[in-house]
Design a protein around this motif. Structure first.
Motif, mmCIF file in Angstrom:
data_model
loop_
_atom_site.group_PDB
_atom_site.id
_atom_site.type_symbol
_atom_site.label_atom_id
_atom_site.label_comp_id
_atom_site.label_asym_id
_atom_site.label_seq_id
_atom_site.Cartn_x
_atom_site.Cartn_y
_atom_site.Cartn_z
ATOM 1 N N HIS A 1 29.065 40.420 20.849
ATOM 2 C CA HIS A 1 28.704 40.646 22.034
ATOM 3 C C HIS A 1 27.199 40.554 22.118
ATOM 4 O O HIS A 1 26.349 41.225 21.147
ATOM 5 C CB HIS A 1 28.935 42.310 22.263
ATOM 6 N N THR A 2 26.616 40.038 23.145
ATOM 7 C CA THR A 2 25.228 39.789 23.536
ATOM 8 C C THR A 2 24.774 41.094 24.099
ATOM 9 O O THR A 2 25.454 41.821 24.458
ATOM 10 C CB THR A 2 24.991 38.507 24.384
ATOM 11 N N PRO A 3 23.374 41.068 24.263
ATOM 12 C CA PRO A 3 22.799 42.163 24.924
ATOM 13 C C PRO A 3 23.399 42.341 26.428
ATOM 14 O O PRO A 3 23.134 43.566 26.894
ATOM 15 C CB PRO A 3 21.298 42.008 25.047
ATOM 16 N N GLY A 4 23.758 41.471 27.095
ATOM 17 C CA GLY A 4 24.353 41.523 28.270
ATOM 18 C C GLY A 4 25.786 41.774 28.463
ATOM 19 O O GLY A 4 26.426 41.696 29.602
ATOM 20 N N TYR A 5 26.430 42.303 27.337
ATOM 21 C CA TYR A 5 27.919 42.427 27.285
ATOM 22 C C TYR A 5 28.331 43.608 28.258
ATOM 23 O O TYR A 5 27.536 44.683 28.430
ATOM 24 C CB TYR A 5 28.465 42.824 25.797
ATOM 25 N N GLN A 6 29.450 43.064 29.037
ATOM 26 C CA GLN A 6 30.002 44.279 29.896
ATOM 27 C C GLN A 6 31.590 44.117 29.825
ATOM 28 O O GLN A 6 32.101 43.039 29.931
ATOM 29 C CB GLN A 6 29.532 43.993 31.413
ATOM 30 N N PRO A 7 32.339 44.955 29.386
ATOM 31 C CA PRO A 7 33.839 44.972 29.604
ATOM 32 C C PRO A 7 34.339 44.707 30.842
ATOM 33 O O PRO A 7 33.724 45.053 31.855
ATOM 34 C CB PRO A 7 34.043 46.153 28.878
ATOM 35 N N GLY A 8 35.492 43.853 30.793
ATOM 36 C CA GLY A 8 36.259 43.784 31.888
ATOM 37 C C GLY A 8 36.691 45.227 32.758
ATOM 38 O O GLY A 8 36.818 45.841 31.916
ATOM 39 N N MET A 9 37.263 44.845 33.688
ATOM 40 C CA MET A 9 38.024 45.861 34.636
ATOM 41 C C MET A 9 39.177 45.685 34.700
ATOM 42 O O MET A 9 39.721 44.688 34.659
ATOM 43 C CB MET A 9 37.068 46.079 35.749
ATOM 44 N N GLU A 10 40.018 47.103 34.833
ATOM 45 C CA GLU A 10 41.537 46.962 35.171
ATOM 46 C C GLU A 10 41.561 47.044 36.449
ATOM 47 O O GLU A 10 41.006 48.328 37.035
ATOM 48 C CB GLU A 10 42.146 48.075 34.385
ATOM 49 N N LEU A 11 42.323 46.333 37.452
ATOM 50 C CA LEU A 11 42.490 46.618 38.920
ATOM 51 C C LEU A 11 44.008 46.684 38.816
ATOM 52 O O LEU A 11 44.718 45.768 38.717
ATOM 53 C CB LEU A 11 41.626 45.701 39.665
ATOM 54 N N LEU A 12 44.211 48.106 39.243
ATOM 55 C CA LEU A 12 45.706 48.481 39.289
ATOM 56 C C LEU A 12 46.138 48.496 40.804
ATOM 57 O O LEU A 12 45.393 48.928 41.876
ATOM 58 C CB LEU A 12 46.120 49.837 38.731
ATOM 59 N N ALA A 13 47.368 48.230 41.003
ATOM 60 C CA ALA A 13 47.927 48.076 42.402
ATOM 61 C C ALA A 13 49.359 48.484 42.501
ATOM 62 O O ALA A 13 50.034 47.995 41.644
ATOM 63 C CB ALA A 13 47.524 46.790 43.056
ATOM 64 N N ARG A 14 49.913 48.553 43.530
ATOM 65 C CA ARG A 14 51.043 48.843 43.821
ATOM 66 C C ARG A 14 51.773 47.163 43.992
ATOM 67 O O ARG A 14 53.133 47.197 43.586
ATOM 68 C CB ARG A 14 51.685 49.843 45.047
ATOM 69 N N TYR A 15 51.049 46.461 44.507
ATOM 70 C CA TYR A 15 51.555 44.804 44.783
ATOM 71 C C TYR A 15 50.271 44.087 44.298
ATOM 72 O O TYR A 15 49.006 44.517 44.906
ATOM 73 C CB TYR A 15 51.986 44.702 45.845
ATOM 74 N N THR A 16 50.454 43.179 43.425
ATOM 75 C CA THR A 16 49.466 41.958 43.417
ATOM 76 C C THR A 16 49.794 40.706 43.759
ATOM 77 O O THR A 16 50.894 40.084 43.576
ATOM 78 C CB THR A 16 49.336 42.028 41.816
ATOM 79 N N ILE A 17 48.745 40.189 44.605
ATOM 80 C CA ILE A 17 49.260 38.765 45.332
ATOM 81 C C ILE A 17 48.292 37.949 44.554
ATOM 82 O O ILE A 17 47.083 38.039 44.648
ATOM 83 C CB ILE A 17 48.943 38.815 46.627
#
Length: 542
Positions: free
Chosen positions: A162-178
């Protein structure tokens, strides 16, 4: 983060889905949360198309698009279709052109500008749009239904630290995903395989479209002129053709589409495009002009017969993610918008019925009854005829589209995917391409510079190899290293290692995200995955 609907991809299909959902919510006084993830640094950054746009679907979606300033401001005024030999050009009279080549009522557009405008309409309706976020993983429930996506980590070094600019990804949850990632989408490809969505379809067929934008001599500008060609520089067994569209402000969009089912591994779509511009009937358009932009993108060409099942538990495929492009008309944006609208209507009805994570069966049912299905059904054989050679394809396209108006009783199927069409190099004739002159024809690296492509070099390479030995042991030995030719950005090159043996060098920082390598690699050893969000080309109205 949780939403009712998450949409992956901020192109025409994804944005149409978002807009239609919010329209329905407003009409029926319902609360529906919608977000769009776009891997490009901004909406339109990764959008590339010819493009002549049929405004029919846009009118259905936003009837007041003219009054609200949609950037459709160059109506088509003239169609020309030329068959090129190496030195000559034969024009086809308009009365002999099938309806699919007539563009009256259509507009020459810069699709990136249209997408940005669609984004403004979506945001005005309350859609959350997140540019610079690449969805890299599909999330599933314990019983195998899609429940959302995760974006990729940023700030990861090539060695995985991990570099100093590291940011983990996000989970985006949905009832439906297109999913609306465009042709050969990373996640769409995984979903098609996981759920066997293509088991009843022909293999998808693709082309690579290579495009430049020129500012030309005002005396040569003819806003509204549409020129298409077939023939030279491609041989008679290779599917493809060119486009040349005159926009306002002395701009011309020019490009060549080459079918990725070509057989000769010595063929280079990039060099074919460069020499196309030298044809006597074409080069005069560019004399006294200057090239101002460049890009490339794969496109789906299989049509109706290659469409996978459109839905699965928890989501759906729209636009070129599924393969809705009508290759006979050289148009896909109207189809993407219409498919997004139908998916949105099915999702809205499911949400208001308090459903989630199930099959949106109303979407494929609506497609079966739509004008889009009728349009694609009439053109279902167009690409298949070209496997029998250009002469037969031209004749049968005339019979099917001009004489019978698409109402034909026969259907042609294909069984071989594009990558399996490549023949061993020893069986094919090498092609001697002329060197670029830097005025009309150019090399790859100067072209990539005009695409504004940027990738952080110290990150994991996003062009992954299943087996690092295959490029040399198989592709180079059997096919003369086609990676170095089919890539339009100079990503792949074979170089001598310290021991004198050749090895494949991957210049991932050059990648314009066209996906050609993922499609055409004869061993299917290359897998394209999204780099850090926001990276790649930054197209300006391409």
């Amino acid at each position: 983060m949780e939403y009712d609907v998450v949409i992956v991809g901020g192109g025409p299909g994804g944005l149409a889905t978002a807009i239609r959902l919010k329209q329905l919510a407003g009409e029926r006084n319902a609360e529906i949360s919608v977000c769009v993830l776009e891997k490009g640094a901004e909406l339109g950054a990764h959008i590339l198309s010819g493009a002549v746009m049929d405004p029919g679907a846009l009118t259905e979606l936003l009837p007041d698009w003219k009054e609200t300033g949609a950037p459709l401001d160059t109506p088509v005024t003239e169609d020309r279709f030329l068959f090129l030999s190496q030195t000559g050009a034969r024009s086809t009279p308009n009365w002999m052109l099938p309806a699919c080549f007539h563009n009256q009522g259509n507009y020459i557009v810069r699709l990136g500008d249209v997408v940005r405008w669609l984004g403004e309409q979506a945001e005005a309706l309350g859609v959350d749009i997140f540019p610079g976020f690449a969805a890299c993983e599909v999330l599933y429930t314990d019983d195998g239904k899609v429940r959302g996506v995760a974006t990729g980590d940023v700030g990861v070094a090539r060695d995985g630290s991990h570099t100093p600019g590291y940011q983990p990804g996000m989970e985006l949850l949905a009832r439906y995903t297109i999913f609306a990632e465009g042709a050969r989408g990373q996640l769409g490809r995984q979903l098609i395989e996981r759920y066997g969505l293509d088991k009843d379809a022909d293999p998808q067929s693709y082309g690579i479209g290579i495009k430049e934008l020129w500012e030309i001599d005002p005396a040569r500008s003819q806003p509204g002129l549409v020129v298409h060609t077939a023939g030279w520089p491609l041989d008679t067994d290779t599917y493809g053709g060119s486009f040349l569209y005159h926009l306002k402000d002395n701009l011309v969009a020019v490009g060549l589409v080459v079918g990725l089912d070509y057989a000769n591994p010595w063929l280079s779509p990039f060099e074919e495009f460069q020499r196309y511009k030298t044809h006597p009937a074409i080069r005069s358009f560019f004399e006294g002009g200057r090239r101002i932009a460049y890009g490339a993108r794969a496109l789906t060409a299989g049509g109706l017969l290659s469409l996978p099942k459109l839905v699965f538990p928890g989501g759906a495929l729209v636009g070129c993610e599924a393969g809705f492009m009508n290759v006979s008309r050289i148009k896909g944006s109207h189809a993407a918008i219409k498919s997004g609208m139908m998916a949105a209507e099915a999702a809205f009805d499911a949400l208001t019925a308090d459903r989630s994570h199930d099959d949106l069966a109303a979407y494929p049912a609506a497609f079966q009854q739509s004008w889009l299905h009728s349009e694609l059904h009439k053109a279902r054989n167009f690409k298949q005829w070209f496997k029998k050679g250009r002469t037969i394809a031209t004749l049968m396209t005339g019979v099917e589209q001009l004489l019978l108006r698409g109402n034909v009783p026969w259907t042609l199927h294909r069984t071989k995917p594009d990558h399996a069409c490549l023949r061993p190099a020893a069986e094919c004739t090498p092609i001697d391409y002329p060197k670029p002159d830097g005025v009309l024809t150019f090399d790859r690296l100067s072209s990539v510079f005009l695409s504004n492509t940027n990738h952080e070099e110290n990150q994991p390479i996003h062009l992954t190899l299943k087996n690092p030995a295959v490029p040399v042991d198989v592709n180079l030995a059997r096919y003369a290293g086609p990676e170095a030719r089919y890539c339009p950005a100079g990503v792949y090159e074979f170089v001598a290692g310290e021991d004198g043996a050749e090895r494949l060098q991957i210049n991932a920082q050059n990648c314009v995200h066209c996906k050609t390598c993922d499609i055409k690699d004869p061993t299917q050893n290359i897998v394209w995955v999204a780099p850090q969000g926001g990276e790649g080309p930054v197209y300006s109205g391409m």
